[in-house]
Enzyme design. Sequence first.
Site, PDB file in Angstrom:
ATOM      1  N   GLY A   1       0.760  -1.245   0.000  1.00 42.25           N
ATOM      2  CA  GLY A   1       0.000   0.000   0.000  1.00 42.25           C
ATOM      3  C   GLY A   1       0.789   1.292   0.000  1.00 42.25           C
ATOM      4  O   GLY A   1       0.223   2.361  -0.262  1.00 42.25           O
TER       5      GLY A   1
ATOM      6  N   PRO B   1       4.769  -5.458  -0.525  1.00 47.10           N
ATOM      7  CA  PRO B   1       4.926  -4.221  -1.287  1.00 47.10           C
ATOM      8  C   PRO B   1       4.921  -4.481  -2.789  1.00 47.10           C
ATOM      9  O   PRO B   1       5.464  -5.475  -3.259  1.00 47.10           O
ATOM     10  CB  PRO B   1       6.314  -3.720  -0.836  1.00 47.10           C
ATOM     11  CG  PRO B   1       7.061  -4.979  -0.532  1.00 47.10           C
ATOM     12  CD  PRO B   1       6.051  -5.938   0.057  1.00 47.10           C
ATOM     13  N   GLY B   2       4.296  -3.597  -3.528  1.00 46.09           N
ATOM     14  CA  GLY B   2       4.310  -3.695  -4.985  1.00 46.09           C
ATOM     15  C   GLY B   2       4.833  -2.404  -5.581  1.00 46.09           C
ATOM     16  O   GLY B   2       5.987  -2.287  -5.997  1.00 46.09           O
ATOM     17  N   ARG B   3       3.969  -1.383  -5.545  1.00 48.19           N
ATOM     18  CA  ARG B   3       4.274  -0.110  -6.205  1.00 48.19           C
ATOM     19  C   ARG B   3       5.567   0.525  -5.709  1.00 48.19           C
ATOM     20  O   ARG B   3       6.344   1.062  -6.487  1.00 48.19           O
ATOM     21  CB  ARG B   3       3.102   0.844  -5.964  1.00 48.19           C
ATOM     22  CG  ARG B   3       3.150   2.103  -6.783  1.00 48.19           C
ATOM     23  CD  ARG B   3       2.037   3.072  -6.366  1.00 48.19           C
ATOM     24  NE  ARG B   3       0.764   2.478  -6.134  1.00 48.19           N
ATOM     25  CZ  ARG B   3      -0.254   2.481  -7.013  1.00 48.19           C
ATOM     26  NH1 ARG B   3      -0.112   3.060  -8.170  1.00 48.19           N
ATOM     27  NH2 ARG B   3      -1.406   1.918  -6.696  1.00 48.19           N
TER      28      ARG B   3
ATOM     29  N   TYR C   1      -8.055   5.681 -13.579  1.00 54.33           N
ATOM     30  CA  TYR C   1      -8.101   6.346 -12.267  1.00 54.33           C
ATOM     31  C   TYR C   1      -7.848   7.850 -12.358  1.00 54.33           C
ATOM     32  O   TYR C   1      -7.663   8.491 -11.315  1.00 54.33           O
ATOM     33  CB  TYR C   1      -7.026   5.769 -11.318  1.00 54.33           C
ATOM     34  CG  TYR C   1      -6.852   4.275 -11.344  1.00 54.33           C
ATOM     35  CD1 TYR C   1      -7.875   3.432 -10.931  1.00 54.33           C
ATOM     36  CD2 TYR C   1      -5.656   3.706 -11.759  1.00 54.33           C
ATOM     37  CE1 TYR C   1      -7.712   2.061 -10.959  1.00 54.33           C
ATOM     38  CE2 TYR C   1      -5.481   2.334 -11.778  1.00 54.33           C
ATOM     39  CZ  TYR C   1      -6.509   1.517 -11.380  1.00 54.33           C
ATOM     40  OH  TYR C   1      -6.343   0.161 -11.400  1.00 54.33           O
TER      41      TYR C   1
ATOM     42  N   CYS D   1      -9.280   5.332 -30.107  1.00 56.59           N
ATOM     43  CA  CYS D   1     -10.473   6.115 -30.447  1.00 56.59           C
ATOM     44  C   CYS D   1     -11.422   6.255 -29.270  1.00 56.59           C
ATOM     45  O   CYS D   1     -12.539   5.727 -29.296  1.00 56.59           O
ATOM     46  CB  CYS D   1     -11.148   5.487 -31.655  1.00 56.59           C
ATOM     47  SG  CYS D   1     -10.050   5.576 -33.059  1.00 56.59           S
ATOM     48  N   GLU D   2     -10.962   6.907 -28.236  1.00 47.79           N
ATOM     49  CA  GLU D   2     -11.784   7.222 -27.067  1.00 47.79           C
ATOM     50  C   GLU D   2     -11.245   8.504 -26.478  1.00 47.79           C
ATOM     51  O   GLU D   2     -10.023   8.656 -26.360  1.00 47.79           O
ATOM     52  CB  GLU D   2     -11.626   6.148 -25.973  1.00 47.79           C
ATOM     53  CG  GLU D   2     -12.371   4.897 -26.224  1.00 47.79           C
ATOM     54  CD  GLU D   2     -12.551   4.080 -24.960  1.00 47.79           C
ATOM     55  OE1 GLU D   2     -12.640   4.656 -23.856  1.00 47.79           O
ATOM     56  OE2 GLU D   2     -12.604   2.852 -25.092  1.00 47.79           O
TER      57      GLU D   2
ATOM     58  N   TYR E   1       1.986  -1.515 -12.218  1.00 49.33           N
ATOM     59  CA  TYR E   1       0.637  -1.416 -12.788  1.00 49.33           C
ATOM     60  C   TYR E   1       0.669  -0.728 -14.154  1.00 49.33           C
ATOM     61  O   TYR E   1      -0.221   0.032 -14.503  1.00 49.33           O
ATOM     62  CB  TYR E   1      -0.314  -0.707 -11.800  1.00 49.33           C
ATOM     63  CG  TYR E   1      -0.288  -1.335 -10.424  1.00 49.33           C
ATOM     64  CD1 TYR E   1      -0.796  -2.618 -10.231  1.00 49.33           C
ATOM     65  CD2 TYR E   1       0.280  -0.688  -9.328  1.00 49.33           C
ATOM     66  CE1 TYR E   1      -0.764  -3.221  -8.980  1.00 49.33           C
ATOM     67  CE2 TYR E   1       0.334  -1.283  -8.072  1.00 49.33           C
ATOM     68  CZ  TYR E   1      -0.191  -2.550  -7.912  1.00 49.33           C
ATOM     69  OH  TYR E   1      -0.148  -3.152  -6.673  1.00 49.33           O
TER      70      TYR E   1
HETATM   71  N1  LLP Z   1      -1.370  -7.043  -1.217  1.00 53.38           N
HETATM   72  C1  LLP Z   1      -2.642  -7.131  -1.656  1.00 53.38           C
HETATM   73  C2  LLP Z   1      -3.542  -8.112  -1.039  1.00 53.38           C
HETATM   74  C3  LLP Z   1      -3.077  -6.281  -2.697  1.00 53.38           C
HETATM   75  O1  LLP Z   1      -4.335  -6.362  -3.122  1.00 53.38           O
HETATM   76  C4  LLP Z   1      -2.171  -5.353  -3.271  1.00 53.38           C
HETATM   77  C5  LLP Z   1      -2.585  -4.465  -4.356  1.00 53.38           C
HETATM   78  C6  LLP Z   1      -0.849  -5.311  -2.785  1.00 53.38           C
HETATM   79  C7  LLP Z   1      -0.491  -6.170  -1.745  1.00 53.38           C
HETATM   80  C8  LLP Z   1       0.192  -4.372  -3.312  1.00 53.38           C
HETATM   81  O2  LLP Z   1      -0.142  -3.051  -3.078  1.00 53.38           O
HETATM   82  P1  LLP Z   1       0.915  -1.881  -3.384  1.00 53.38           P
HETATM   83  O3  LLP Z   1       2.078  -2.046  -2.439  1.00 53.38           O
HETATM   84  O4  LLP Z   1       1.338  -1.996  -4.786  1.00 53.38           O
HETATM   85  O5  LLP Z   1       0.139  -0.647  -3.126  1.00 53.38           O
HETATM   86  N2  LLP Z   1      -3.930  -1.053 -10.459  1.00 53.38           N
HETATM   87  C9  LLP Z   1      -3.939  -0.097  -9.365  1.00 53.38           C
HETATM   88  C10 LLP Z   1      -3.407  -0.687  -8.074  1.00 53.38           C
HETATM   89  C11 LLP Z   1      -4.154  -1.910  -7.609  1.00 53.38           C
HETATM   90  C12 LLP Z   1      -3.605  -2.503  -6.340  1.00 53.38           C
HETATM   91  C13 LLP Z   1      -4.245  -3.792  -6.028  1.00 53.38           C
HETATM   92  N3  LLP Z   1      -3.759  -4.468  -4.864  1.00 53.38           N
HETATM   93  C14 LLP Z   1      -3.134   1.130  -9.788  1.00 53.38           C
HETATM   94  O6  LLP Z   1      -2.644   1.169 -10.905  1.00 53.38           O
HETATM   95  O7  LLP Z   1      -3.028   2.092  -9.025  1.00 53.38           O
END
Ligand code: LLP
Length: 420
Positions: free
Chosen positions: A240, A276-278, A318, A343-344, A372
């Site tokens: 998050g 962590p992802g983003r 978003y 085309c949008e 993402y």
């Molecule tokens: N864990 C769970 C259970 C999740 O659902 C997610 C993200 C993460 C970890 C990783 O979250 P992060 O650290 O990346 O915030 N497509 C959207 C973001 C969707 C996130 C979904 N879940 C965007 O482009 O902003």
Amino acid sequence: MDHFQLRGGELYAEDVPLRAIADAVGTPVYVYSRATLERHARVFREALEGLGRVHLAFAVKANPNLAVLKVLARQGYGADIVSGGEMVRALAAGMRAEDIVFSGVGKTPVELAQGLDAGIGQFNLEHEEEGHVLSALAAARGQRVSATLRVNPDVDAGTHEKISTGKADNKFGVPIDQAPAMYARLAALPGLRMRGVACHIGSQLSNVDPLEAAYVKIGRLITELRSTGQAVDRADLGGGLGVRYRPEDPAPWPTDLGAMVARVTKGWDVELMFEPGRVIAGNAGVLLTKVIWVKPGVTHPYVIVDAAMNDLARPALYGAYHHFEAVRPSGERMKAHIAGPVCETGDTFAMGREIDAVKSGDLAIFRTAGAYGATMASTYNSRPLVPEVMVDGDRFAVVADRISAETVMNAERVPDWLQN
Ligand code: LLP
């Protein structure tokens, strides 16, 4: 900090001029920096040092590219997966099955079985019935599998509504007040070893306060579970953490998270898990694009680039901001709309934004596209699937091919009864 910087008036990825990548691979193309990925992985890990037992699972959904996963596997990261497809990727990248956490609100029985067969380390259960099915599948294999119960702490993450997951009416987790009784029922099942609780309240959080509010509730729940004799030795605190999309954006540092978690989880005596992802991948990638036309507009000119909403969906989905920069900025600025060829009207990256002055044929980037980005790409408008490149010092490699419209079409069939 990232490794996409100006050198001698042009943008480089590490030691490679982006121009060279455009020449070799064409545009649009995602470009990742290995050094940036490694740096982010290290900074995040170091920020959590001192918390005792910590497990790091990269959220594969943010960037499932095999080369990216490989870099993170080498940094000691496991994976947070949400589908059988992500499981295959994490394993192929060399992540150990026991370091993989299977999350997701719609895991199918087939996916649960695949996870058991692969020896996945932990299943985060989203509701009770899923636990019964998983237990039966595990018991039939003579297994007792580690699981947590994902709770919905009813906390507003204060982020975009489409990426908030921790409000009571969101589809994720079980209501926290129902968790103790449910946990006890799940812990009694033969195929499950209930290890603790999980939560994830949303993505792109601009400060750690909502996380703190959620973790405080998790702490109380752990105390309550233990008071009723339940064993708890893991807490999965999700992902998050937000990143900077605009240079002036507020963004929490991993050290802010580390300090808060140290304070809130004091005395929990569990293994802490993070997904962590983003924060790892976001600023480790850019989308490199070419200006096709600069078309006069009523209020401002339209800069029409060769990347579109099918390549980078976040602005259309978003209203997300991605910083736009010329690869060879002249120093001149212009106010313009930036749009793709789809085309949008939604295929618009920015309206009335002040940007580097560009003209037809110029190269430019959208920043913060490593998370993402490519993973959400499609072939809408029968456009090719966007390729990906990884840079490592002065070398680079194509780590995902451009999939042509013909290749996509060749997976389609016209039935006999339409042949004539
Ligand atoms: N864990 C769970 C259970 C999740 O659902 C997610 C993200 C993460 C970890 C990783 O979250 P992060 O650290 O990346 O915030 N497509 C959207 C973001 C969707 C996130 C979904 N879940 C965007 O482009 O902003």
